[in-house]
Motif scaffolding. Sequence first.
Motif, PDB file in Angstrom:
ATOM      1  N   ILE A   1       0.833  -1.200   0.000  1.00  0.00           N
ATOM      2  CA  ILE A   1       0.000   0.000   0.000  1.00  0.00           C
ATOM      3  C   ILE A   1       0.871   1.254   0.000  1.00  0.00           C
ATOM      4  CG2 ILE A   1      -1.790   1.279   1.233  1.00  0.00           C
ATOM      5  CD1 ILE A   1      -2.783  -1.361   0.140  1.00  0.00           C
TER       6      ILE A   1
ATOM      7  N   SER B   1      -1.058  -4.446   2.717  1.00  0.00           N
ATOM      8  CA  SER B   1      -2.494  -4.525   2.990  1.00  0.00           C
ATOM      9  C   SER B   1      -2.748  -5.419   4.198  1.00  0.00           C
ATOM     10  CB  SER B   1      -3.235  -5.069   1.772  1.00  0.00           C
ATOM     11  OG  SER B   1      -2.761  -6.362   1.445  1.00  0.00           O
TER      12      SER B   1
ATOM     13  N   CYS C   1       0.034   3.127  -3.399  1.00  0.00           N
ATOM     14  CA  CYS C   1      -0.793   2.381  -4.351  1.00  0.00           C
ATOM     15  C   CYS C   1      -0.412   2.677  -5.801  1.00  0.00           C
ATOM     16  CB  CYS C   1      -2.276   2.676  -4.118  1.00  0.00           C
ATOM     17  SG  CYS C   1      -2.914   2.098  -2.534  1.00  0.00           S
TER      18      CYS C   1
ATOM     19  N   TYR D   1      -6.503   7.660  -2.327  1.00  0.00           N
ATOM     20  CA  TYR D   1      -6.278   6.391  -1.637  1.00  0.00           C
ATOM     21  C   TYR D   1      -6.088   6.566  -0.134  1.00  0.00           C
ATOM     22  CZ  TYR D   1      -5.468   4.484  -6.305  1.00  0.00           C
ATOM     23  OH  TYR D   1      -5.610   4.100  -7.612  1.00  0.00           O
TER      24      TYR D   1
ATOM     25  N   LYS E   1     -13.840   4.402   2.172  1.00  0.00           N
ATOM     26  CA  LYS E   1     -13.280   3.073   1.937  1.00  0.00           C
ATOM     27  C   LYS E   1     -11.910   3.270   1.299  1.00  0.00           C
ATOM     28  CE  LYS E   1     -14.514  -1.562   0.415  1.00  0.00           C
ATOM     29  NZ  LYS E   1     -15.501  -2.417  -0.283  1.00  0.00           N
TER      30      LYS E   1
ATOM     31  N   MET F   1      -7.616   3.056   1.013  1.00  0.00           N
ATOM     32  CA  MET F   1      -6.617   1.991   1.066  1.00  0.00           C
ATOM     33  C   MET F   1      -5.600   2.222   2.166  1.00  0.00           C
ATOM     34  SD  MET F   1      -7.605  -0.207  -1.035  1.00  0.00           S
ATOM     35  CE  MET F   1      -6.185  -1.312  -0.966  1.00  0.00           C
ATOM     36  N   LEU F   2      -5.421   3.475   2.581  1.00  0.00           N
ATOM     37  CA  LEU F   2      -4.477   3.796   3.654  1.00  0.00           C
ATOM     38  C   LEU F   2      -5.112   4.831   4.572  1.00  0.00           C
ATOM     39  CD1 LEU F   2      -1.635   3.534   4.897  1.00  0.00           C
ATOM     40  CD2 LEU F   2      -0.886   5.369   3.361  1.00  0.00           C
ATOM     41  N   TYR F   3      -5.294   4.454   5.834  1.00  0.00           N
ATOM     42  CA  TYR F   3      -5.805   5.366   6.856  1.00  0.00           C
ATOM     43  C   TYR F   3      -4.614   5.824   7.684  1.00  0.00           C
ATOM     44  CZ  TYR F   3     -10.312   3.229   5.678  1.00  0.00           C
ATOM     45  OH  TYR F   3     -11.421   2.776   5.008  1.00  0.00           O
TER      46      TYR F   3
ATOM     47  N   TYR G   1     -12.533   0.434   9.408  1.00  0.00           N
ATOM     48  CA  TYR G   1     -11.581   0.610   8.316  1.00  0.00           C
ATOM     49  C   TYR G   1     -11.744  -0.473   7.252  1.00  0.00           C
ATOM     50  CZ  TYR G   1      -8.182  -3.137   9.487  1.00  0.00           C
ATOM     51  OH  TYR G   1      -7.557  -4.342   9.691  1.00  0.00           O
ATOM     52  N   ASN G   2     -11.278  -0.169   6.048  1.00  0.00           N
ATOM     53  CA  ASN G   2     -11.307  -1.103   4.928  1.00  0.00           C
ATOM     54  C   ASN G   2     -10.228  -2.164   5.150  1.00  0.00           C
ATOM     55  OD1 ASN G   2     -11.233  -2.439   2.465  1.00  0.00           O
ATOM     56  ND2 ASN G   2     -10.387  -0.693   1.335  1.00  0.00           N
TER      57      ASN G   2
ATOM     58  N   ASN H   1      -9.073  -4.396   3.382  1.00  0.00           N
ATOM     59  CA  ASN H   1      -8.172  -4.614   2.247  1.00  0.00           C
ATOM     60  C   ASN H   1      -7.067  -3.559   2.203  1.00  0.00           C
ATOM     61  OD1 ASN H   1      -9.540  -6.881   1.137  1.00  0.00           O
ATOM     62  ND2 ASN H   1     -11.101  -5.504   0.300  1.00  0.00           N
ATOM     63  N   GLY H   2      -7.201  -2.558   3.041  1.00  0.00           N
ATOM     64  CA  GLY H   2      -6.221  -1.492   3.109  1.00  0.00           C
ATOM     65  C   GLY H   2      -5.291  -1.679   4.297  1.00  0.00           C
TER      66      GLY H   2
END
Length: 232
Positions: free
Chosen positions: A4, A29, A64, A75, A145, A147-149, A174-175, A177-178
């Motif tokens: 990610i 991820s 990403c 993202y 949603k 990919m990176l929080y 959180y997502n 997948n991220g």
Amino acid sequence: MSTILSIQNVGKKYNQHTALENVSFDVQSGQIVGLLGPNGSGKTTLIKIINTLITNHSGTINICGHVPGAASKGYISYLPDVDFIRKDIRISTALNMYADFFSDFDITKAREMLTLVRLNERSVVRTLSKGMKEKLQLVLTMSRKAMLYIFDEPIAGVDPAARQFILDTIIRNYNENGAILFSTHLITDVEGIITRAIFLKEGRVVLDGEADAIRAERGMSIDQLFREEFKC
């Protein structure tokens, strides 16, 4: 797992002061990464670089498949350590602005979370208490949603009950997948949720590893190790 975030040899100087020196690591991820270090260790500088708030630095960053810029912002869902919502607007306006700016923003989810924290969409931001503003900002961040929080000291300056609420909200929403990148010096509170620990000291990575492996190898908790590494 997919990569990610990739950080390679990132450095930053302010005049003669070195804030970051050859910082390198990847975030995959599914990882919940604690970026750990005392105040002044370079955590916030690195986060600002990832979020393009600082652009004059050495080294490279990839999010990403994109360098930091307009494309990478789509993202990242970023919760800074300062207020970022205009005080003169209603909460409903903030929701609509996020829905316009971010294609991954789930306004239905945001409204459900607002109900849980007892915030009224018609309320004007300036009328909210400090704690309510923090909850609103958390709702906006976690209703994407992404990919990176990225969280810069999300539990600093709040009471223990509020800390637990913040962490629970992040983990529930959180997502998966991220990935998550936490910046904090309050290790006890986050130890139970991070899967990986990265220690920053004077702008350099001095430890990077899976949390369980570090505990097994060192025979102590991440918090104990942190206190040992950064003791005065």
